[in-house]
Design a protein around this motif. Structure first.
Motif, PDB file in Angstrom:
ATOM      1  N   TYR A 223       0.856  -1.187   0.000  1.00 16.35           N
ATOM      2  CA  TYR A 223       0.000   0.000   0.000  1.00 16.35           C
ATOM      3  C   TYR A 223       0.895   1.242   0.000  1.00 16.35           C
ATOM      4  N   GLN A 224       0.621   2.123  -0.930  1.00 16.76           N
ATOM      5  CA  GLN A 224       1.468   3.301  -1.063  1.00 16.76           C
ATOM      6  C   GLN A 224       1.263   4.264   0.107  1.00 16.76           C
ATOM      7  N   TYR A 225       2.342   4.946   0.432  1.00 16.42           N
ATOM      8  CA  TYR A 225       2.292   5.973   1.473  1.00 16.42           C
ATOM      9  C   TYR A 225       1.661   7.216   0.859  1.00 16.42           C
ATOM     10  N   GLU A 226       0.525   7.635   1.379  1.00 15.33           N
ATOM     11  CA  GLU A 226      -0.246   8.721   0.782  1.00 15.33           C
ATOM     12  C   GLU A 226      -0.214   9.962   1.665  1.00 15.33           C
ATOM     13  N   ASP A 227       0.698  10.863   1.366  1.00 16.45           N
ATOM     14  CA  ASP A 227       0.718  12.157   2.034  1.00 16.45           C
ATOM     15  C   ASP A 227       0.341  13.230   1.018  1.00 16.45           C
ATOM     16  N   GLU A 228       0.452  14.497   1.387  1.00 11.37           N
ATOM     17  CA  GLU A 228       0.043  15.573   0.492  1.00 11.37           C
ATOM     18  C   GLU A 228       0.885  15.594  -0.783  1.00 11.37           C
ATOM     19  N   GLU A 229       2.180  15.316  -0.640  1.00  9.46           N
ATOM     20  CA  GLU A 229       3.055  15.302  -1.824  1.00  9.46           C
ATOM     21  C   GLU A 229       2.624  14.199  -2.781  1.00  9.46           C
ATOM     22  N   TRP A 230       2.260  13.038  -2.206  1.00 10.33           N
ATOM     23  CA  TRP A 230       1.810  11.930  -3.054  1.00 10.33           C
ATOM     24  C   TRP A 230       0.552  12.313  -3.817  1.00 10.33           C
ATOM     25  N   LYS A 231      -0.386  12.973  -3.149  1.00 15.43           N
ATOM     26  CA  LYS A 231      -1.624  13.355  -3.801  1.00 15.43           C
ATOM     27  C   LYS A 231      -1.372  14.337  -4.934  1.00 15.43           C
ATOM     28  N   GLU A 232      -0.422  15.243  -4.748  1.00 18.15           N
ATOM     29  CA  GLU A 232      -0.105  16.211  -5.793  1.00 18.15           C
ATOM     30  C   GLU A 232       0.524  15.540  -7.005  1.00 18.15           C
ATOM     31  N   ASN A 233       1.320  14.485  -6.755  1.00 13.86           N
ATOM     32  CA  ASN A 233       2.055  13.839  -7.840  1.00 13.86           C
ATOM     33  C   ASN A 233       1.393  12.562  -8.341  1.00 13.86           C
ATOM     34  N   GLU A 234       0.196  12.250  -7.810  1.00 12.42           N
ATOM     35  CA  GLU A 234      -0.438  10.966  -8.104  1.00 12.42           C
ATOM     36  C   GLU A 234      -0.617  10.734  -9.596  1.00 12.42           C
ATOM     37  N   MET A 235      -1.007  11.773 -10.328  1.00 12.87           N
ATOM     38  CA  MET A 235      -1.317  11.600 -11.737  1.00 12.87           C
ATOM     39  C   MET A 235      -0.111  11.848 -12.633  1.00 12.87           C
ATOM     40  N   GLU A 236       1.026  12.172 -12.055  1.00  8.54           N
ATOM     41  CA  GLU A 236       2.213  12.404 -12.872  1.00  8.54           C
ATOM     42  C   GLU A 236       2.746  11.087 -13.420  1.00  8.54           C
ATOM     43  N   ARG A 237       3.165  11.104 -14.641  1.00  8.55           N
ATOM     44  CA  ARG A 237       3.764   9.925 -15.259  1.00  8.55           C
ATOM     45  C   ARG A 237       5.140  10.296 -15.791  1.00  8.55           C
ATOM     46  N   THR A 238       6.090   9.406 -15.574  1.00 10.99           N
ATOM     47  CA  THR A 238       7.408   9.661 -16.142  1.00 10.99           C
ATOM     48  C   THR A 238       7.282   9.757 -17.651  1.00 10.99           C
ATOM     49  N   PRO A 239       8.091  10.595 -18.297  1.00 12.07           N
ATOM     50  CA  PRO A 239       7.902  10.848 -19.732  1.00 12.07           C
ATOM     51  C   PRO A 239       8.132   9.607 -20.579  1.00 12.07           C
ATOM     52  N   ARG A 240       7.384   9.503 -21.652  1.00 15.48           N
ATOM     53  CA  ARG A 240       7.507   8.415 -22.616  1.00 15.48           C
ATOM     54  C   ARG A 240       7.889   8.984 -23.976  1.00 15.48           C
ATOM     55  N   LEU A 241       8.605   8.201 -24.758  1.00 19.96           N
ATOM     56  CA  LEU A 241       8.918   8.597 -26.120  1.00 19.96           C
ATOM     57  C   LEU A 241       7.632   8.749 -26.912  1.00 19.96           C
ATOM     58  N   ASP A 242       7.671   9.560 -27.958  1.00 21.66           N
ATOM     59  CA  ASP A 242       6.497   9.762 -28.794  1.00 21.66           C
ATOM     60  C   ASP A 242       6.107   8.461 -29.487  1.00 21.66           C
ATOM     61  N   MET A 243       4.834   8.361 -29.841  1.00 24.22           N
ATOM     62  CA  MET A 243       4.322   7.161 -30.494  1.00 24.22           C
ATOM     63  C   MET A 243       5.117   6.815 -31.756  1.00 24.22           C
ATOM     64  N   ASP A 244       5.429   7.853 -32.575  1.00 24.83           N
ATOM     65  CA  ASP A 244       6.101   7.569 -33.838  1.00 24.83           C
ATOM     66  C   ASP A 244       7.562   7.173 -33.659  1.00 24.83           C
ATOM     67  N   GLU A 245       8.100   7.341 -32.454  1.00 23.54           N
ATOM     68  CA  GLU A 245       9.451   6.869 -32.171  1.00 23.54           C
ATOM     69  C   GLU A 245       9.476   5.400 -31.762  1.00 23.54           C
ATOM     70  N   LEU A 246       8.338   4.901 -31.339  1.00 18.60           N
ATOM     71  CA  LEU A 246       8.268   3.545 -30.797  1.00 18.60           C
ATOM     72  C   LEU A 246       7.634   2.538 -31.739  1.00 18.60           C
ATOM     73  N   PHE A 247       6.666   2.980 -32.524  1.00 14.50           N
ATOM     74  CA  PHE A 247       5.858   2.044 -33.304  1.00 14.50           C
ATOM     75  C   PHE A 247       5.955   2.350 -34.788  1.00 14.50           C
ATOM     76  N   PHE A 248       6.114   1.297 -35.577  1.00 16.87           N
ATOM     77  CA  PHE A 248       6.288   1.438 -37.016  1.00 16.87           C
ATOM     78  C   PHE A 248       5.212   0.643 -37.762  1.00 16.87           C
ATOM     79  N   GLY A 249       5.065   0.955 -39.036  1.00 17.93           N
ATOM     80  CA  GLY A 249       4.083   0.264 -39.862  1.00 17.93           C
ATOM     81  C   GLY A 249       4.735  -0.632 -40.885  1.00 17.93           C
ATOM     82  N   ASP A 250       4.461  -1.908 -40.817  1.00 18.96           N
ATOM     83  CA  ASP A 250       4.876  -2.920 -41.801  1.00 18.96           C
ATOM     84  C   ASP A 250       6.379  -3.216 -41.812  1.00 18.96           C
TER      85      ASP A 250
END
Length: 273
Positions: A223-250
């Motif tokens: 169970y995650q430790y939920e303090d005020e800082e956690w609530k502020e950062n809850e929806m933050e996601r570490t950055p991901r490469l753009d879709m066109d950098e990861l996925f190709f066609g055919d």
């Protein structure tokens, strides 16, 4: 079931999985004062983990669930690398230590008998299973090199399998089990953090793991430790490469069409509504 109800059911399943996959974050901190994870919850998580696919159904992945506080503290203080891994190991409810069998041939007879008793494979598959599994997952550097040379020589003539070291094959399959475990834990609202930062030699000694098994990763769970800082950062996601950098066609490097590349943004907008 009518087509409309079937479509509605599929949409609900897709939405549920999307919520799990996109809602998961690596837990930064666990609550050391949280109650233990219920046994029924852990059992259900393991039941789902057990369904993970594996090559030839050899199921080379095992997991140790470390719940004992003394052992967790030993892992934290003696084997973990970095302060974050130390306190996550110490404070989590369960540390799932995933193992990968490095001596695959020793389990072929057991799997063969399971497949035979299950009766869901055809005769041709059962006939080739022991030979193919032993060939493709053979152990030893010399044996792997010889097989690679043979398959590379025949590849221009006919399709041949790719021969990889048993460690790579077994670790790959163990990772599938670990991912299944992580998503199952997420479905119960548990935080997870996959970790590779530890001294395998020390962890092996603490957990009494035989040399036969590799230790590709651990998953801190709780169970995650939920303090005020956690609530502020809850929806933050570490950055991901753009879709066109990861996925190709055919073919590699060929761009996918705009509709596919725009799905992530459309999905995010739908979630916010």
């Amino acid at each position: 079931m009518s087509p409309s109800s079937s479509s509605s059911s599929k949409a609900a399943l897709a939405a549920a999985f999307r919520s799990l996959a996109q809602g998961r974050r690596s837990a930064r901190r666990f609550d050391p004062n949280a109650p233990p994870i219920p046994t029924s919850t852990l059992r259900d998580i393991l039941t789902s983990t057990r369904t993970a696919p594996s090559g030839f159904n050899l199921q080379p992945a095992h997991a140790i669930l470390v719940r004992d506080a003394t052992i967790k503290h030993r892992l934290a203080n003696e084997a973990m690398l970095g302060a974050g891994n130390v306190y996550r190991t110490r404070d989590c409810g369960v540390m799932a230590v995933f193992l990968a069998d490095m001596e695959i041939t020793k389990r072929i007879d057991r799997i063969y008998q399971l497949e035979k008793d299950g009766g869901c494979r055809d005769r041709n598959y059962m006939a080739m299973l022991p030979v193919a599994a032993a060939f493709l997952t053979g152990e030893g550097h010399a044996a792997t090199l010889l097989k690679q040379m043979a398959t590379d020589a025949l590849s221009p003539v006919q399709p041949m399998p790719s021969i990889e070291p048993v460690e790579a094959w077994s670790y790959k399959n163990a990772a599938l089990s670990a991912m299944m475990y992580t998503m199952a834990a997420q479905s119960y609202g548990l935080g997870t953090c996959m970790m590779e930062g530890y001294d395998v030699r020390r962890a092996r000694e603490i957990l009494r793991v035989p040399d036969r098994y590799g230790m590709p990763l651990m998953v801190a769970t709780g169970y995650q430790y939920e303090d005020e800082e956690w609530k502020e950062n809850e929806m933050e996601r570490t950055p991901r490469l753009d879709m066109d950098e990861l996925f190709f066609g055919d073919t590699f490097g060929e761009a996918l069409d705009d509709v596919l590349l725009g799905e992530e943004e459309n999905g995010d907008e739908t979630e916010k509504e």
